[in-house]
Design an enzyme around this catalytic site. Structure first.
Site, PDB file in Angstrom:
ATOM      1  N   SER A  45       0.812  -1.217   0.000  1.00  0.00           N
ATOM      2  CA  SER A  45       0.000   0.000   0.000  1.00  0.00           C
ATOM      3  C   SER A  45       0.848   1.272   0.000  1.00  0.00           C
ATOM      4  CB  SER A  45      -0.954   0.002   1.197  1.00  0.00           C
ATOM      5  OG  SER A  45      -0.236  -0.040   2.412  1.00  0.00           O
ATOM      6  N   THR A  98      -3.533   2.432   6.187  1.00  0.00           N
ATOM      7  CA  THR A  98      -3.711   3.031   4.863  1.00  0.00           C
ATOM      8  C   THR A  98      -4.699   4.176   4.970  1.00  0.00           C
ATOM      9  OG1 THR A  98      -3.397   0.847   3.901  1.00  0.00           O
ATOM     10  CG2 THR A  98      -4.233   2.550   2.439  1.00  0.00           C
TER      11      THR A  98
END
Length: 99
Positions: A45, A98
């Site tokens: 990510s 994230t």
């Protein structure tokens, strides 16, 4: 799997295939398995956030650089050179995995 250009013989059925654990501990893996294959295809990510913020394709462990390891500027840095200001907005805490 359904990852583009993924080779199940070289990379396993999925990025957490048991062959990766075998390779890391020295246990023999399947004949065609290549533990380095995933490095060519699956980014995490953080790397995808780098690509998203710069508009430039990136690879594994490549933050803020292009595929030739040349530095690239984020859209925020580009805006600042034009005298604009910017920031980050997130719907989750900034320390979230994230944001």
């Amino acid at each position: 799997g359904n990852m583009v250009l993924w080779d199940e013989k070289k990379g396993g059925m999925h990025p957490w295939d048991e062959n990766y654990y075998k390779a890391a501990t020295g246990v023999p893996t399947d004949e065609h398995f290549d533990p380095e294959f995933i490095m060519q295809h699956a980014i995490d990510s953080a790397n995808s956030a780098s690509a998203y913020s710069t508009g430039v394709k990136t690879g594994v462990n490549m933050m803020g650089v292009d595929l030739y390891e040349q530095p690239v500027r984020t859209i925020l840095e580009e805006a600042e050179t034009c005298g604009k200001s910017g920031g980050i907005m997130s719907s989750v805490p900034i320390l979230h995995a994230t944001p």
